[in-house]
Scaffold this motif. Structure first.
Motif, PDB file in Angstrom:
ATOM      1  N   ILE A 103       3.106  -3.573 -10.914  1.00 17.88           N
ATOM      2  CA  ILE A 103       4.331  -3.515  -9.902  1.00 17.88           C
ATOM      3  C   ILE A 103       3.909  -2.181  -9.297  1.00 17.88           C
ATOM      4  O   ILE A 103       3.902  -2.058  -7.932  1.00 17.88           O
ATOM      5  N   TRP A 104       3.475  -1.105  -9.828  1.00 23.24           N
ATOM      6  CA  TRP A 104       3.168   0.118  -9.088  1.00 23.24           C
ATOM      7  C   TRP A 104       2.028  -0.034  -8.428  1.00 23.24           C
ATOM      8  O   TRP A 104       1.842   0.558  -7.384  1.00 23.24           O
ATOM      9  N   HIS A 105       0.914  -1.130  -8.658  1.00 21.70           N
ATOM     10  CA  HIS A 105      -0.177  -1.123  -7.863  1.00 21.70           C
ATOM     11  C   HIS A 105       0.377  -1.526  -6.501  1.00 21.70           C
ATOM     12  O   HIS A 105       0.046  -1.362  -5.344  1.00 21.70           O
ATOM     13  N   ALA A 106       1.498  -2.604  -6.535  1.00 23.51           N
ATOM     14  CA  ALA A 106       1.825  -3.277  -5.279  1.00 23.51           C
ATOM     15  C   ALA A 106       2.772  -2.308  -4.598  1.00 23.51           C
ATOM     16  O   ALA A 106       2.890  -2.504  -3.335  1.00 23.51           O
ATOM     17  N   THR A 107       3.365  -1.177  -5.329  1.00 20.23           N
ATOM     18  CA  THR A 107       4.474  -0.348  -4.482  1.00 20.23           C
ATOM     19  C   THR A 107       3.851   0.850  -4.214  1.00 20.23           C
ATOM     20  O   THR A 107       4.673   1.588  -3.354  1.00 20.23           O
ATOM     21  N   GLY A 108       2.934   1.423  -4.937  1.00 19.61           N
ATOM     22  CA  GLY A 108       2.411   2.770  -4.704  1.00 19.61           C
ATOM     23  C   GLY A 108       3.362   3.574  -5.544  1.00 19.61           C
ATOM     24  O   GLY A 108       3.019   3.706  -6.858  1.00 19.61           O
ATOM     25  N   TRP A 109       4.001   4.554  -5.057  1.00 18.12           N
ATOM     26  CA  TRP A 109       4.898   5.351  -5.960  1.00 18.12           C
ATOM     27  C   TRP A 109       5.552   4.679  -6.978  1.00 18.12           C
ATOM     28  O   TRP A 109       6.353   3.662  -6.727  1.00 18.12           O
ATOM     29  N   PRO A 110       5.372   5.212  -8.141  1.00 19.25           N
ATOM     30  CA  PRO A 110       6.008   4.655  -9.265  1.00 19.25           C
ATOM     31  C   PRO A 110       7.313   5.082  -9.707  1.00 19.25           C
ATOM     32  O   PRO A 110       7.922   4.546 -10.619  1.00 19.25           O
ATOM     33  N   GLY A 111       8.100   5.914  -9.100  1.00 20.17           N
ATOM     34  CA  GLY A 111       9.519   6.588  -9.480  1.00 20.17           C
ATOM     35  C   GLY A 111       9.098   7.683 -10.330  1.00 20.17           C
ATOM     36  O   GLY A 111       7.997   7.933 -10.632  1.00 20.17           O
TER      37      GLY A 111
END
Ligand code: F0G
Length: 372
Positions: free
Chosen positions: A10-18
């Motif tokens: 999911i991080w890969h898809a969204t960039g910033w991980p929170g």
């Protein structure tokens, strides 16, 4: 809740991980902690021409635009951690008192985690956008005929009597999460700012920000600490007056608080940073509110404008003229603008008069638009 490998996809898809994944080594989480996130944090530092040009000396003022967090305020930084830890502890419900933003954030993160949320709000004293958030996220919203301070006392008693997690900033995980704001500022500037200005209500945020700077300093990620400047609304300024304000009053409803829970944290932040906590009038708050919107294009809620109002008040008194920087480089100042202007649309509409509707006539409309 997601597994670790699913998370990394999911991080890969969204960039910033929170903020938890971004600052995991600095936060009290273990591989077993389920991470409940809406990818909060990583908010921009927007250069403020309006404030920089009014400092009376060479200075770069940046707005840390916390209104761009998922629920529209800085509370999400602390809530991701508080709710993740509540799930880890197998809690089934969370509880808070709020002037609006905490309840908006708690109810959103609780919804995501599948937890029940209960929020106590001072009746008729929170902005409409915030109320709508708590309602639509499914919180049990209880309006109380009392102010925030009384609501906070009530939730503390409830949390002692029932197995539910209190997610006000007296929950230490809230402070831990919110310190990431200071980390982000240092990571982007490559150093701590000279001054860090922030609105103060219940005083959790100033406490958290100072903790963040101190930790980065201890780890030698920054070589200098900032001077903290906290601003309360004049009618709700217990820290400035040095005593509880029984009936706090201000148009900045988010910081209408007379007995801050993190009182001592705010005083330590002020004193250890050689800073100050001052008061700004509602008029000064609304002036800064309009200035940011009209000149910088940044729409914040009134409480958030207290940081800029305070900065401009100090500038007018010549406060920054006396400050020296190595090689006379411009002062670097960060103002935290804590919540989005859309939280309180009624205030914006009240501050600017809307003209009467016109008939669909080209000449009437040209005249009204000032086009001759
Ligand atoms: N700015 C905004 C927009 C806030 O909502 C708050 C606090 C503050 C500043 C002050 O932060 O309390 O950590 O000193 N709002 C709380 C709430 C009290 O219930 O939403 P603080």
């Amino acid at each position: 809740m997601t597994t670790r490998s699913a998370r990394s996809r999911i991080w890969h898809a969204t960039g910033w991980p929170g903020v938890i994944e971004a600052y995991r080594p600095y936060l009290p989480v273990s591989p077993k902690t389920p991470i409940i996130t809406l990818l909060e944090g990583n908010t921009p530092l927007v250069f403020s021409r309006a404030a920089s040009s009014r400092l009376g000396r060479s200075a770069e003022v940046y707005l840390k635009y916390e209104g761009l967090n998922p629920t529209g305020s800085f509370k999400d930084r602390g809530m991701t951690l508080a709710i993740s830890k509540a799930v880890e502890a197998k809690s089934v419900a969370v509880l808070c008192a709020s002037t609006g933003n905490t309840s908006a954030s708690a109810s959103a993160y609780a919804a995501r985690a599948g937890l029940r949320s209960i929020v106590l709000i001072p009746a008729g004293a929170i902005a409409l956008g915030k109320l709508s958030q708590a309602l639509i996220h499914g919180a049990k919203v209880i309006a109380v005929e009392a102010n925030f301070d009384a609501c906070l006392a009530l939730v503390k008693s409830l949390a002692q009597r029932h197995p539910i997690t209190l997610v006000n900033s007296i929950n230490p995980y809230r402070i831990e999460g919110q310190k990431t704001c200071a980390f982000e500022i240092c990571d982007v500037l490559g150093r701590a700012p000279d001054f860090h200005a922030t609105p103060v209500g219940n005083a959790g945020n100033i406490t958290a920000q100072w903790k963040g700077y101190r930790e980065y300093h201890r780890l030698r990620k920054i070589s200098q600490l900032p001077v903290l400047l906290g601003f309360q609304a004049e009618g709700a300024a217990p820290l400035v007056k040095g005593r509880i304000v029984a009936r706090p009053k201000t148009i900045a409803t988010a910081i209408r608080i007379g007995n801050p829970a993190s009182w001592q944290g705010a005083i330590s932040a002020r004193d250890e940073s050689h800073g100050l906590i001052d008061a700004v009038s509602d008029r000064e708050i609304l002036e800064a509110y309009r200035l940011l919107a009209m000149e910088d294009g940044v729409f914040v809620e009134p409480a958030s404008a207290a940081s800029v109002a305070g900065l401009l008040k100090l500038a007018r008194s010549g406060h920054f003229k006396r400050v020296r920087t190595p090689g006379r480089r411009p002062l670097k100042i960060v103002c935290i603008v804590t919540g989005h202007g859309l939280k309180d649309p009624e205030r914006a509409i009240k501050s600017i008069r809307l003209a009467k509707p016109l008939p669909p006539s080209l000449s009437a409309i040209s005249k009204a638009a000032g086009l001759g």
